[in-house]
Write a protein that holds these residues in place. Structure first.
Motif: not given
Length: 439
Positions: A28, A64-65, A85
């Protein structure tokens, strides 16, 4: 100026030289620009580098990711890079079907004293590729049998006994074997037993994601063969069914595409093994089908009960929950014993399997308890399916020898004779695997 991890990833990969196994991780990033830069750099990494030297980007995720292939040490280092992150493992999920929700009630499968040690056998096989024919009252629809049934047949030639409006046909559905008072040589009426359904579940039930049970050979396939109807079944119908289930020709009946590896006969009557039944069993054995029979529930020597006294069969006595010979079981000249529970008021010390709640006709699929040598026999039949799955070339006589050689000492008294001992699925399958190809 916004930082992107391109340079950091490049420096990181160039300094990583340890050869470690790669796995999938989800990275992430702090923002979209960092993600684009990192995935672009990974995609154009030199192709000659090892995966451990150059993280490989696999895909972008809708939620996401970014998915990368990384070694465990690499994942830890990437998580510390500026612009990243978090890093999480791309976990493997499995269906939540460890065995079955009613597994604790299936003591006959796993009890350390009197259970058959199913889980040890399952390390090798669950019966894939094996076929079991259940000659009985037929079968009822049940969720446990989804995907388990091969085309069967109804061999009851008497339309009145069959209760389906005709004689023999291609529908092996159990229509109920209930009787009214005064019928079937009994002053009292009897409810339908759904006997064949109960036997089939012990062999090949597959709980899947539902609350249910699991059979000893849950990946084997079942051929339901209806031979018992109102008041029972005729030897002429049973003999034809044995021939058919073993791949032989029966006039007017389509020949099976694949003969059964094992045929279960949880039935019996007092008397000698007649010439017809004897020949049918001999022929089935010659075609490669193992015949497993219940020893009978008459508290007598099994020599008085047929088909348990027919040459070449694997006859099965019953043990109670305490490991001793069940009080009802026939004894003496039997092959081995298996858990059979009690007879009388049904309860947790009996054998749990598939059932229907209907007293006469079918009403609703449920689970229920039953005791007897009838429920002991299909456990052995299921073990034969595991053996044939582990070694498809094992012969009929070799199957019997392995069952006998690998039975374990009885956990309780059986002074009148329970054969070689208690069936042991784990030890028997282990021996078959070890001996495979050595015969």
């Amino acid at each position: 100026m916004r930082f992107t991890p391109v340079v950091a990833l490049a420096a990181f990969t160039a300094s990583t030289t340890a050869s470690v196994a790669s796995d999938r991780y989800i990275v992430h990033f702090a923002d979209a620009a960092s993600a684009r830069a990192a995935t672009h750099a990974s995609q154009f990494a030199p192709t000659e580098r090892r995966l451990s030297d150059a993280p490989r980007h696999l895909r972008s995720l809708a939620a996401g990711g970014e998915v990368f292939e990384l070694g465990p040490d690499e994942a830890s280092r990437v998580s510390a890079l500026p612009g990243v992150d978090a890093v999480e493992e791309d976990l493997m999920f499995e269906p939540t079907t460890v065995v079955a929700s009613l597994w604790k009630r299936q003591w006959y499968m796993h009890d350390p004293k009197v259970g058959v040690d199913a889980e040890k056998a399952w390390k090798y096989t669950r019966g894939a590729g094996a076929v079991v024919a259940v000659l009985d009252t037929g079968i009822t629809p049940h969720p446990e049998f989804d995907g388990q049934l091969l085309p069967g047949y109804d061999f009851i030639s008497d339309a009145g006994a069959a209760r389906d409006g005709d004689g023999r046909d291609a529908d092996p559905t159990d229509m109920g074997n209930w009787s009214d008072p005064g019928e079937c040589h009994s002053p009292e009426g009897k409810a339908s037993t759904w006997h064949g359904t109960h036997m089939a579940g012990l062999i090949a039930a597959r709980a899947g994601n539902r609350p249910g049970i699991v059979g000893l050979a849950p990946e084997a396939k079942l051929i339901p063969v209806r031979v018992l109807g109102r008041c029972g079944g005729r030897s002429s119908d049973i003999a034809d069914a044995i021939v058919w289930a073993s791949g032989g020709d029966v006039p007017g009946v389509p020949t099976l595409a694949r003969r059964a590896d094992v045929i279960n006969l949880s039935m019996g009557t007092t008397g000698a093994c007649g010439p017809l039944l004897r020949r049918a069993i001999e022929q089935a054995r010659s075609r490669g089908s193992v015949i497993v029979t219940s020893a009978g529930n008459d508290q007598k020597n099994a020599n008085t009960n047929t088909p348990a006294n027919c040459p070449g069969v694997v006859s099965v006595a019953a043990l109670g929950r305490d490991g001793a010979m069940a009080s009802y079981s026939n004894f003496g000249n039997v092959t081995l014993a298996a858990p059979g529970g009690h007879i009388g008021d049904r309860g947790a010390d009996d054998i749990l399997s598939t059932w229907d709640i209907g007293k006469r006709g079918r009403e609703r699929s449920v689970f229920g308890y039953r005791g007897g040598t009838s429920v002991a026999a299909p456990q052995v039949a299921a073990l034969v399916a595991l053996m044939r799955s582990a070694d498809p070339d094992i012969t009929v006589d070799q199957v019997t020898q392995q069952l006998v050689d690998n039975a374990r000492p009885l956990p309780g008294p059986c002074p009148k004779g329970c054969g070689a001992g208690l069936m042991d699925a784990g030890a028997t399958v282990d021996a078959v695997v070890e001996d495979r190809g050595r015969y």
